[in-house]
Design an enzyme around this catalytic site. Structure first.
Site, PDB file in Angstrom:
ATOM      1  CB  SER A 120      -0.863   0.041   1.261  1.00 16.53           C
ATOM      2  OG  SER A 120      -1.645  -1.099   1.356  1.00 16.53           O
ATOM      3  CG  HIS A 150      -2.100  -0.659  -4.300  1.00 15.15           C
ATOM      4  ND1 HIS A 150      -2.455   0.657  -4.098  1.00 15.15           N
ATOM      5  CD2 HIS A 150      -2.400  -1.304  -3.148  1.00 15.15           C
ATOM      6  CE1 HIS A 150      -2.938   0.790  -2.886  1.00 15.15           C
ATOM      7  NE2 HIS A 150      -2.923  -0.379  -2.292  1.00 15.15           N
ATOM      8  CD  GLU A 160      -2.403   3.587  -6.813  1.00 21.63           C
ATOM      9  OE1 GLU A 160      -2.104   4.761  -6.813  1.00 21.63           O
ATOM     10  OE2 GLU A 160      -2.534   2.947  -5.758  1.00 21.63           O
ATOM     11  CG  ASN A 201      -3.369   3.765   0.130  1.00 21.65           C
ATOM     12  OD1 ASN A 201      -4.547   3.745   0.460  1.00 21.65           O
ATOM     13  ND2 ASN A 201      -2.687   2.664  -0.147  1.00 21.65           N
TER      14      ASN A 201
HETATM   15  P1  NAD Z   1      -3.583  -9.637   6.201  1.00 21.96           P
HETATM   16  O1  NAD Z   1      -2.975  -9.389   7.540  1.00 21.96           O
HETATM   17  O2  NAD Z   1      -5.050  -9.850   6.085  1.00 21.96           O
HETATM   18  O3  NAD Z   1      -2.858 -10.898   5.491  1.00 21.96           O
HETATM   19  C1  NAD Z   1      -1.470 -11.084   5.450  1.00 21.96           C
HETATM   20  C2  NAD Z   1      -1.194 -12.579   5.340  1.00 21.96           C
HETATM   21  O4  NAD Z   1       0.218 -12.774   5.164  1.00 21.96           O
HETATM   22  C3  NAD Z   1      -1.580 -13.367   6.592  1.00 21.96           C
HETATM   23  O5  NAD Z   1      -2.416 -14.452   6.225  1.00 21.96           O
HETATM   24  C4  NAD Z   1      -0.241 -13.853   7.154  1.00 21.96           C
HETATM   25  O6  NAD Z   1      -0.333 -15.139   7.766  1.00 21.96           O
HETATM   26  C5  NAD Z   1       0.600 -13.926   5.891  1.00 21.96           C
HETATM   27  N1  NAD Z   1       2.038 -13.868   6.138  1.00 21.96           N
HETATM   28  C6  NAD Z   1       2.724 -13.196   7.092  1.00 21.96           C
HETATM   29  N2  NAD Z   1       4.045 -13.406   6.966  1.00 21.96           N
HETATM   30  C7  NAD Z   1       4.201 -14.240   5.905  1.00 21.96           C
HETATM   31  C8  NAD Z   1       5.345 -14.825   5.277  1.00 21.96           C
HETATM   32  N3  NAD Z   1       6.570 -14.595   5.700  1.00 21.96           N
HETATM   33  N4  NAD Z   1       5.128 -15.648   4.218  1.00 21.96           N
HETATM   34  C9  NAD Z   1       3.873 -15.910   3.769  1.00 21.96           C
HETATM   35  N5  NAD Z   1       2.762 -15.381   4.344  1.00 21.96           N
HETATM   36  C10 NAD Z   1       2.928 -14.548   5.383  1.00 21.96           C
HETATM   37  O7  NAD Z   1      -3.108  -8.394   5.315  1.00 21.96           O
HETATM   38  P2  NAD Z   1      -3.879  -7.737   4.050  1.00 21.96           P
HETATM   39  O8  NAD Z   1      -4.866  -6.743   4.523  1.00 21.96           O
HETATM   40  O9  NAD Z   1      -4.290  -8.820   3.131  1.00 21.96           O
HETATM   41  O10 NAD Z   1      -2.674  -6.881   3.404  1.00 21.96           O
HETATM   42  C11 NAD Z   1      -1.660  -7.493   2.643  1.00 21.96           C
HETATM   43  C12 NAD Z   1      -0.945  -6.427   1.845  1.00 21.96           C
HETATM   44  O11 NAD Z   1      -1.892  -5.773   0.981  1.00 21.96           O
HETATM   45  C13 NAD Z   1      -0.272  -5.332   2.667  1.00 21.96           C
HETATM   46  O12 NAD Z   1       0.907  -4.922   2.033  1.00 21.96           O
HETATM   47  C14 NAD Z   1      -1.300  -4.205   2.628  1.00 21.96           C
HETATM   48  O13 NAD Z   1      -0.715  -2.946   2.821  1.00 21.96           O
HETATM   49  C15 NAD Z   1      -1.832  -4.366   1.219  1.00 21.96           C
HETATM   50  N6  NAD Z   1      -3.167  -3.813   0.964  1.00 21.96           N
HETATM   51  C16 NAD Z   1      -4.145  -3.939   1.903  1.00 21.96           C
HETATM   52  C17 NAD Z   1      -5.412  -3.418   1.639  1.00 21.96           C
HETATM   53  C18 NAD Z   1      -6.525  -3.557   2.641  1.00 21.96           C
HETATM   54  O14 NAD Z   1      -7.541  -2.879   2.478  1.00 21.96           O
HETATM   55  N7  NAD Z   1      -6.377  -4.427   3.642  1.00 21.96           N
HETATM   56  C19 NAD Z   1      -5.669  -2.779   0.423  1.00 21.96           C
HETATM   57  C20 NAD Z   1      -4.646  -2.691  -0.535  1.00 21.96           C
HETATM   58  C21 NAD Z   1      -3.393  -3.212  -0.237  1.00 21.96           C
END
Ligand code: NAD
Length: 316
Positions: free
Chosen positions: A145, A173, A185, A223
């Site tokens: 993000s 993204h 994005e 963002n």
């Molecule tokens: P989340 O916490 O829901 O999921 C992350 C997952 O990664 C978890 O299941 C965790 O077990 C796993 N994980 C952690 N360490 C790991 C590793 N070493 N190897 C493999 N898996 C691992 O997070 P999310 O909300 O899905 O966000 C993920 C990414 O997407 C982040 O970079 C976030 O900034 C980005 N993002 C989030 C949103 C949102 O609205 N939540 C929107 C756009 C982008």
């Protein structure tokens, strides 16, 4: 077509050209997704239902994989119930999701999308491993993000002059929830090759998304605009300008968005919101991006929004 035109308008000097190149989108026969949380699972599901490619879905935690796949089952059943897809299509899509806890299982993907938590050191570590594990033609994409794509790309090599790995790093993204939101994005780092960028744009179109092109700048486009809006709403709450319901109601009913900023923050995850505000603040040194104290406190309390069961609203 529009996206391609925009790609060509980006400054040429800002893009590396490399002979090691990623394939075009039609040649993406297998996708890898790292992280089966809200975003990773959504991306994997869209790839299985729209592009119909097999997906190697990696998560470090068995529990997260089980939770993610149970959620995929629920979303597919809902699609069948609403007659958006047939039961056979749902079964076929579900069979394309191949869960694993082993990162090395990504050794046969053509395109990989990383969606682990927004922790820079974690992403750098994963990308340095992906550069070794994935085939040399594979595109290495991140769903970050806010973290610099140039910095993530740099983590794939020890020699900055060797761009064979860094040129295939790009950001796709996606927006939350991935199966619903059409926007994505596409962000190139300084080292990203034109072919990598073009393939990422085309592959996202295959997933039914509408790509926008952004430069590698703190917060990118979405963002940079969205997070200060959410942060300001939390500051309004913390300073008593309005209560939760008034803040969400005026934005929902006054700007015709599906939910107000506090509810949206809960859906995104308050830890993610805080991490993005910190990047905007630290990378620009501009006080207008100072994260709300209340947001920090909520995260310190473990109240992260919908995913933890409590945020500005209660989800127990
Ligand atoms: P989340 O916490 O829901 O999921 C992350 C997952 O990664 C978890 O299941 C965790 O077990 C796993 N994980 C952690 N360490 C790991 C590793 N070493 N190897 C493999 N898996 C691992 O997070 P999310 O909300 O899905 O966000 C993920 C990414 O997407 C982040 O970079 C976030 O900034 C980005 N993002 C989030 C949103 C949102 O609205 N939540 C929107 C756009 C982008």
């Amino acid at each position: 077509m529009l996206a391609r035109t925009l790609v060509q308008k980006l400054p040429i000097g800002a893009r590396a050209f490399s002979s090691t190149c990623a394939r075009n989108a039609a040649e993406v026969k297998r996708l890898g997704v790292v992280g089966a949380g809200q975003m990773g699972l959504g991306i994997a599901l869209v790839a299985a239902t729209k592009a119909r490619v097999p997906v190697t879905l990696v998560d470090a935690s068995e529990t997260s994989l089980d939770k993610g796949l149970a959620f995929a089952d629920k979303l597919l059943s809902k699609d069948v119930a609403k007659q958006r897809i047939t039961q056979d299509e749902a079964d076929a899509a579900r069979a394309l999701l191949q869960p694993t806890t082993i990162l090395e299982d990504l050794d046969s993907v053509d395109f990989v999308i990383e969606a682990v938590p927004e922790i820079p050191s974690l992403k750098f570590d994963i990308f340095s491993k992906l550069a070794e594990i994935c085939p040399k033609h594979a595109i290495l994409a991140t769903n970050t993000s806010s973290i610099s794509i140039t910095r993530i790309a740099a983590s794939t090599t020890k020699d900055p002059n060797d761009t064979s790995n860094s040129s295939r790093v790009v950001s796709t993204h996606f927006m939350n929830p991935v199966p619903v939101q059409k926007g994505v994005e596409i962000i190139s780092g300084l080292q990203t090759s034109q072919e990598t960028l073009d393939t990422a744009v085309e592959f996202c179109k295959k997933l039914g998304k509408i790509p926008s092109i952004s430069k590698d700048s703190p917060g990118f486009l979405a963002n940079r605009i969205l997070m200060p809006y959410i942060n300001e709403a939390i500051i309004c709450l913390e300073t008593g300008v309005g209560d939760r319901d008034s803040i969400d109601a005026i934005m929902k009913n006054g700007t015709n968005v599906p939910m107000g900023p506090l509810q949206l923050a809960d859906f995104i995850g308050l830890d993610t919101c805080l991490a993005i505000m910190k990047v905007l603040y630290e990378e620009t040194s501009d006080s207008k991006y100072r994260p709300s104290v209340h947001l920090r406190n909520m995260v310190d309390a473990g109240w992260l929004g919908k995913k933890s069961g409590k945020g500005f609203y209660d989800y127990q």
